[in-house]
Design an enzyme around this catalytic site. Structure first.
Site: not given
Length: 408
Positions: A79, A82, A159, A236, A265, A326, A353
């Site tokens: 996957c 992760c 998941c 979030q 944003y 942001d 991020c």
């Protein structure tokens, strides 16, 4: 036609941005997924399309690092969601710390000696993700494979990083669908609310969800505030992320009643609402018309414009005390940074991020005379390479503000 072997024996070097370890094969850089610095591995080639570097994924560990663990998910290596399930949680944060420090040094000339802070002292890195988008494969919720459009069905129990309430909802929504979106609100409460869309249509729960901070607003005496957000909109994703970021942003800005702030944003108005609760006048910008409409509903005393930030900035206040930005993963960029500096804020909170994009933006802010007084990093995406940072910037001297004022 490829002339290299399909499987390479490699000695893994330092961790790189994106969750890869850097290795070399006959002088060529190979970015390797699924390894740890210092390990000896066999790695299967997955992308050799670029002459400058290749991508590979670990197929066998010949010499393991002490921080390697058995991934909690049986499809973790296949996957694409992760990157670090093979790494113990504390060392995941150390790897992320190295990445943030390296990016800030390389991109902004900043010597950062901070740490990566957990969102919750009691978490195990699982069950935190409140918003998920699935494809459907073999009548099962599925996620994309690494660097591929192929779909990998999630394990029988769902998941592992998805919120448990969302896992159950996804299982019941995939029949006859191609895409399923699941959103969990009130995720830390005993009875969370789950909204589910299949191919864009509501199949369970509300279309508009009510979100609030875990422990109330981060300002002493502030009212309890709730935000409406679409089941397929942005909020979030970590159960504690909104609270953690709100505390970092508001704590760093230290807003004063009567000040003016720009929330760029702004999404559905998370930071705008908290600033308004502190007695600050707020104007905001959000490119999504739906989100901007919800921001007006969530923070009725503020003014919100829908559109690109760089195009909307001339329509906002030409002088503001505070700015929150942001931006998306690519960062704010030169034009927006210049526009922010031109309104001469006493403090800027930059939520990022992507540490590489943050470093680029901080370098641009430095050209405008704004430098970080603090940079904090938060592990809001355990088991992945992603990381969230909050930088608080202030003008380096009063001369900078005067020069900015003349330019405006």
């Amino acid at each position: 036609m490829s002339t290299h072997p399909a499987v390479l024996d490699l000695e893994l070097g330092a961790i790189a941005h994106g969750g890869f370890c850097v290795a070399r094969h006959e002088g060529r850089v190979v970015f390797v997924r699924g390894g740890l610095p210092g390990e000896r591995v066999r790695a299967e080639m997955i992308d050799d399309s670029k002459a400058s570097h290749w991508f590979a994924t670990v197929s066998e560990v010949l010499r393991a690092d002490e921080h390697r663990v058995v991934p909690p998910c049986p499809v973790a290596q296949r996957c694409g969601g992760c990157d670090f399930q093979h790494v113990d949680l504390a060392f995941q944060r150390e790897l992320k710390r190295r990445v943030v420090a390296e990016q800030l040094s390389r991109g902004a000339g900043i010597d950062w000696d901070g740490v990566v802070e957990p969102a919750d002292d009691h978490e195990n890195g699982l069950g935190w993700r409140t918003r998920m988008r699935y494809g459907v494969e073999e009548d099962r919720p599925a996620l994309r494979a690494f660097r591929s459009h192929d779909l990998v069905p999630v394990p029988a129990d769902g998941c592992p990083i998805a919120h448990p309430a969302g896992r159950r909802a996804a299982e019941t929504a995939v029949a006859g669908a191609e895409q399923v979106a699941v959103a969990v609100a009130g995720a830390t409460t005993a009875e969370p609310t789950v909204g589910v869309l299949a191919d864009g249509r509501r199949v369970a729960g509300p279309v508009l969800l009510a979100e609030s901070l875990d422990h109330g607003a981060p300002l002493a005496g502030a009212q309890r505030r709730t935000w409406k957000v679409g089941a397929d909109g942005f909020w979030q994703v970590h159960t504690r992320a909104a609270t953690v970021l709100a505390e970092a942003v508001l704590g760093g800005l230290a807003p004063r009643s009567g000040e003016r702030a720009l929330d760029l944003y702004c999404g559905v108005g998370l930071f705008a609402g908290l600033l308004a609760d502190a007695g600050v006048q707020v104007e905001g910008v959000e490119i999504s018309r739906a989100a901007a409409g919800l921001a007006r509903r969530n923070v009725p005393g503020a003014r919100f414009l829908a559109g690109r930030t760089d195009r909307m900035m001339p329509k906002l206040w030409h002088r503001a005390d505070l700015v929150v930005l942001d931006p998306p993963r690519k960062g704010a960029g030169r034009k927006v940074v210049g526009q922010v500096a031109a309104v001469r804020p006493r403090a800027v909170a930059h939520v990022a991020c992507d540490p590489a994009a943050l470093a680029r933006d901080l370098s641009l802010f430095a050209e405008q005379g704004y430098r970080p007084v603090s940079i904090r990093a938060f592990d809001l995406f355990p088991m992945t390479h992603h990381i969230e940072c909050v930088a608080i910037l202030r003008a380096s001297d009063t001369a900078t503000l005067r020069a900015s004022e003349r330019q405006s």
